[in-house]
Design a protein around this motif. Structure first.
Motif, short mmCIF file in Angstrom:
data_model
loop_
_atom_site.label_atom_id
_atom_site.label_comp_id
_atom_site.label_asym_id
_atom_site.label_seq_id
_atom_site.Cartn_x
_atom_site.Cartn_y
_atom_site.Cartn_z
N GLY A 139 0.82 -1.21 0.00
CA GLY A 139 0.00 0.00 0.00
C GLY A 139 0.85 1.26 0.00
N ALA A 140 1.94 1.24 0.76
CA ALA A 140 2.85 2.39 0.80
C ALA A 140 3.52 2.60 -0.55
CB ALA A 140 3.89 2.18 1.88
N GLU A 141 3.87 1.50 -1.24
CA GLU A 141 4.45 1.62 -2.58
C GLU A 141 3.46 2.25 -3.56
OE1 GLU A 141 7.29 -2.40 -2.35
OE2 GLU A 141 5.54 -2.34 -3.66
N LEU A 142 2.22 1.82 -3.50
CA LEU A 142 1.20 2.38 -4.40
C LEU A 142 0.93 3.83 -4.06
CD1 LEU A 142 -1.29 -0.64 -4.43
CD2 LEU A 142 0.24 0.05 -6.28
N GLU A 143 0.90 4.15 -2.78
CA GLU A 143 0.70 5.54 -2.35
C GLU A 143 1.82 6.43 -2.87
OE1 GLU A 143 0.53 8.18 1.79
OE2 GLU A 143 0.35 6.00 1.87
N ALA A 144 3.06 5.96 -2.76
CA ALA A 144 4.21 6.74 -3.21
C ALA A 144 4.19 6.93 -4.72
CB ALA A 144 5.50 6.06 -2.78
N ALA A 145 3.69 5.93 -5.44
CA ALA A 145 3.63 6.03 -6.91
C ALA A 145 2.61 7.06 -7.35
CB ALA A 145 3.30 4.67 -7.50
N GLY A 146 1.55 7.21 -6.56
CA GLY A 146 0.53 8.21 -6.85
C GLY A 146 -0.31 7.87 -8.08
N GLY A 147 -1.15 8.80 -8.46
CA GLY A 147 -1.94 8.68 -9.68
C GLY A 147 -2.79 7.42 -9.73
N ASP A 148 -2.81 6.80 -10.91
CA ASP A 148 -3.66 5.64 -11.13
C ASP A 148 -3.28 4.46 -10.24
OD1 ASP A 148 -5.06 7.01 -13.04
OD2 ASP A 148 -3.98 6.13 -14.75
N LEU A 149 -1.99 4.33 -9.92
CA LEU A 149 -1.57 3.21 -9.07
C LEU A 149 -2.11 3.38 -7.65
CD1 LEU A 149 2.10 2.52 -10.23
CD2 LEU A 149 0.07 1.09 -10.59
N ALA A 150 -2.00 4.58 -7.11
CA ALA A 150 -2.52 4.83 -5.77
C ALA A 150 -4.04 4.64 -5.73
CB ALA A 150 -2.15 6.22 -5.30
N ASN A 151 -4.69 4.96 -6.81
CA ASN A 151 -6.15 4.84 -6.86
C ASN A 151 -6.63 3.39 -6.89
OD1 ASN A 151 -6.68 7.59 -6.74
ND2 ASN A 151 -6.52 7.84 -8.96
N LEU A 152 -5.70 2.45 -7.07
CA LEU A 152 -6.06 1.03 -7.03
C LEU A 152 -6.29 0.54 -5.60
CD1 LEU A 152 -3.51 -0.50 -9.57
CD2 LEU A 152 -5.96 -0.14 -9.94
N ILE A 153 -5.81 1.28 -4.62
CA ILE A 153 -5.84 0.80 -3.24
C ILE A 153 -7.27 0.56 -2.76
CG2 ILE A 153 -5.32 1.40 -0.84
CD1 ILE A 153 -2.87 2.95 -1.88
#
Length: 260
Positions: A139-153
């Motif tokens: 989750g922290a990796e996706l958050e750091a990536a931001g954008g569409d990846l963070a929105n997958l959480i």
């Protein structure tokens, strides 16, 4: 007959509307939230989860009739992983023993139609394995990536929750103990959590392009409360492991025949 309900996320949105409806119908509600409720705990933490069980046991006298595990957040952050999945599962499993004294025990969780969207596979795998450390790291990796990846959480946590319900509802702990365990999957509901998507006409049009809701569009928390109240009532004795989409038709539009 008056029943005792535990409603998480009771200070706002769907949880507040549900708690108010149940009280209007003569039931006792033990509300749970970060603040402004009967039990104020942080379900993102182990301390908060254990505190939930201890305080609800004290307030209820050791017996409750229904769990409405509704608390959740929708930020593109790792905190969403902790609350939406691990906090909800801990609520259900931690409070389940308190249902043993009820003549008609019931439990329901709030998932989301966002569970229909493609998940992040690595996060989903960690969630379903019950590996909170790995899930939080992803989750922290996706958050750091931001954008569409963070929105997958968000959608991934809700898919994992729906799968957990499906996998556990028919087991000895739930169905075997006479407890119907189910979930709801709301579409876009006008709550503080969704205000960025519902406060203006332009925003509403944009979200409805992403989440098609041909039946009456965006709706109010009270509409969801009616469904939660029925699912946790004595009338519902046989639904088991169902994820009920209350979404104005988005499930039917997105999945069509693929559900069969």
């Amino acid at each position: 007959m008056s029943r005792t309900y535990v409603v998480t996320g009771a200070a706002s949105g769907i949880g507040k509307a549900t708690a108010e409806l149940l009280v209007e119908r003569g039931h006792r509600v033990i509300g749970v939230d970060l603040r402004g409720s009967d039990v104020n705990v942080d379900l993102a933490t182990e301390q908060g989860r254990s505190g939930l069980v201890t305080q609800v046991a004290e307030r209820s006298g050791g017996t409750i009739d229904a769990i409405i595990a509704n608390a959740g957040i929708a930020t593109p952050t790792a905190a969403t992983v902790a609350v939406n999945y691990f906090g909800t599962v801990a609520t259900l499993t931690g409070l389940r023993p308190l249902l043993a004294g009820s003549a008609a025990p019931r439990a329901v969780a709030t998932a989301s139609m966002a569970s229909l969207y493609p998940p992040d596979d690595a996060l989903l795998e960690a969630l379903l394995a019950g590996d909170e450390a790995a899930a939080m790291a992803r989750g922290a990796e996706l958050e750091a990536a931001g954008g569409d990846l963070a929105n997958l959480i968000y959608g991934t946590t809700k898919r994992a929750l729906a799968l957990w319900i499906r996998r556990n509802a028919a087991t000895p702990d739930w169905a075997g103990a006479g407890i119907p365990l189910n979930a709801i999957a709301p579409g876009v509901v006008a709550t503080p959590m969704t205000s960025a998507y519902t406060d203006t006409e332009q925003a509403r049009e944009a979200i409805l392009q992403m989440v098609p809701m041909p039946l009456n569009g965006i709706f109010q928390p009270r509409d969801v409360a009616y469904l939660l109240a029925w699912l946790t009532s004595e009338e519902n004795a046989h639904l088991c492991g169902q994820v009920v989409f209350i979404d104005g038709g988005s499930d039917a539009v997105i999945r069509g025949d693929s559900t069969w």
